[in-house]
Design an enzyme around this catalytic site. Structure first.
Site, PDB file in Angstrom:
ATOM      1  CE1 TYR A  50      26.807  34.832 -16.830  1.00 41.75           C
ATOM      2  CE2 TYR A  50      27.493  32.615 -17.439  1.00 41.75           C
ATOM      3  CZ  TYR A  50      27.464  33.649 -16.528  1.00 41.75           C
ATOM      4  OH  TYR A  50      28.083  33.516 -15.311  1.00 41.75           O
ATOM      5  CG  HIS A 128      24.406  37.283  -9.485  1.00 41.16           C
ATOM      6  ND1 HIS A 128      25.780  37.316  -9.590  1.00 41.16           N
ATOM      7  CD2 HIS A 128      24.095  37.658  -8.216  1.00 41.16           C
ATOM      8  CE1 HIS A 128      26.283  37.693  -8.421  1.00 41.16           C
ATOM      9  NE2 HIS A 128      25.281  37.914  -7.570  1.00 41.16           N
TER      10      HIS A 128
END
Length: 190
Positions: A50, A128
């Protein structure tokens, strides 16, 4: 003097110079960005996957700032509850031109959400941070992957593996596609 590249804000996120040159029209498309379960924990999640983005709020600001540089309006919504996401999709269907969705925790089983998006008749891009189909050992693979998405087969497009830049790619692609009067074989209103 500001350069033509992105300029960093105090929170480490980028601001963007005008990018209207990518667009064929001046219409302000309305794109809805939806983040599903677990995205509220952004900033505390696996940094390998992330990156360093600090929070969901930072991500939403990033999307709005990028869209604004393109002359596009973004409405951001996030929830850990599928029912709330469904209600938001139903409420926004008439005013939205397109959707960007990170189904997150709904990726493998969010049939109702996929159905609601499909029923709007509007294009939607699945995004995503990770490459969800990559093995866990891949640089952008999920530690618990690979996943099979319930959304991909119905989505207009899928952007993944580019962290927050997956959202930027989706917003840019939708803005350009919505400017194209032949996009999806339908005449767009100007």
């Amino acid at each position: 003097m500001q350069s033509e590249s992105a300029i960093k804000k105090g929170n480490g996120m980028a601001t963007f110079p005008s990018a209207l040159g990518f667009r064929r029209s001046k219409r302000e498309h309305r794109i809805v960005v939806i983040d599903g379960p677990n995205m509220s924990n952004l900033g505390a999640r696996n940094k390998r996957v992330y990156g360093t983005i600090g929070s969901l709020s930072d991500l939403q600001d990033f999307c709005k700032d990028f869209a604004s540089a393109l002359g596009v309006s973004v409405t951001a919504f996030a929830s850990n509850f599928e029912g709330a996401i469904l209600e938001f999709i139903h409420e926004s269907a008439e005013s939205a031109d397109a959707y960007v969705i990170n189904p997150a925790g709904l990726t493998e089983f969010g049939v109702a959400t996929k159905h609601a998006l499909t029923e709007t008749g509007k294009p939607f891009v699945e995004v995503h941070f990770a490459n969800i189909v990559a093995p866990p050992t891949a640089p952008r693979g999920l530690p618990i992957g690979p996943w099979r998405s319930e959304f991909s087969a119905s989505a207009t497009a899928v952007m993944m593996g580019m962290r927050e830049y997956s959202y930027a790619a989706a917003i840019l692609a939708l803005a350009m596609a919505l400017d194209d009067t032949n996009f999806l074989g339908a005449e767009a209103s100007t």
